[in-house]
Scaffold this active site. Structure first.
Site, mmCIF file in Angstrom:
data_model
loop_
_atom_site.group_PDB
_atom_site.id
_atom_site.type_symbol
_atom_site.label_atom_id
_atom_site.label_comp_id
_atom_site.label_asym_id
_atom_site.label_seq_id
_atom_site.Cartn_x
_atom_site.Cartn_y
_atom_site.Cartn_z
ATOM 1 N N GLU A 110 0.844 -1.201 0.000
ATOM 2 C CA GLU A 110 0.000 0.000 0.000
ATOM 3 C C GLU A 110 0.879 1.250 0.000
ATOM 4 O OE1 GLU A 110 -2.338 1.526 -0.900
ATOM 5 O OE2 GLU A 110 -4.000 1.628 0.505
ATOM 6 N N ASP A 114 -3.678 5.505 6.341
ATOM 7 C CA ASP A 114 -4.262 6.684 6.959
ATOM 8 C C ASP A 114 -5.195 6.228 8.082
ATOM 9 O OD1 ASP A 114 -4.862 9.408 7.260
ATOM 10 O OD2 ASP A 114 -6.506 9.311 5.833
#
Ligand code: IMP
Ligand code: MG
Length: 185
Positions: A110, A114
């Site tokens: 990735e 977040d």
């Protein structure tokens, strides 16, 4: 992320200011991550399967793949939100891996973690495919906004609470081509 606002004016590479993380620092760190990952998986008897989350992680994945000294295959997944705004936490997979993952060692790739919602939803789906192991490599970790507890096995850089673009990361589909990582101000 801010997809409802009008697309920004493209910024040309020559007009970008100082990078938060320069292309040189990224290259060095990705090389290190490749070595570390190759060591961790040195003894597996099938090629490692890199499962890349579209689209942001493709640039990182392409460099990471070439820094590995062990055999690896490439697969892709793509996550999209259901509807718009109604249930922001809900993700569906717009694309799922093509090959079987039963008994395979899987490394999810990735660009940035977040809230943690994207990888947590994808990991849940991948676990159903019964891989021998499932780990996560993320170029960037922005812990300030975490909502879901996320274990990152290989982290490139921990960054402050700023929206970033470049090296695959976009704002409204733009800026992925920038060689370094920049904050959008
Ligand atoms: P999460 O599900 O909240 O962890 O968000 C992760 C996804 O949101 C990543 O796959 C990125 O595509 C996107 N994203 C989060 N922060 C940024 C950013 O600062 N720049 C570009 N994309 C971001
Ligand atoms: Mg993404």
């Amino acid at each position: 992320m801010p997809e409802t606002s009008a697309p920004p004016e493209p910024i040309l590479k020559k007009d970008m200011g100082r990078a938060l993380i320069s292309a040189e620092r990224i290259a060095k760190r990705v090389e290190e991550m490749g070595r570390e990952i190759s060591e961790v998986y040195a003894d597996i008897d099938t090629p490692l399967v890199l499962v890349v989350i579209l689209k942001g992680a493709t640039v990182f994945a392409a460099d990471l793949l070439r820094s590995l000294s062990i055999p690896a295959e490439l697969e892709f997944v793509s996550a999209a939100s259901y509807g718009s705004g109604t249930s922001p936490g809900k993700l569906r997979l717009a694309h799922m891996v093509e090959g079987p993952l039963v008994g395979r060692h899987v490394l999810l790739i990735e660009d940035i973690i977040d809230s943690g919602r994207t990888v947590s939803a994808i990991e849940k789906r991948l676990r159903r495919l019964k891989p021998a192991s499932l780990r996560l490599a993320a170029l960037l970790d922005r812990p300030a906004r975490r909502e879901v507890d996320t274990r990152i096995d290989f982290t490139g850089f921990v960054i402050p609470d700023r929206f970033v673009i470049g090296y695959g990361l976009d704002y409204a589909g733009l800026y992925r081509e920038l060689p370094g990582i920049y904050t959008l101000t």
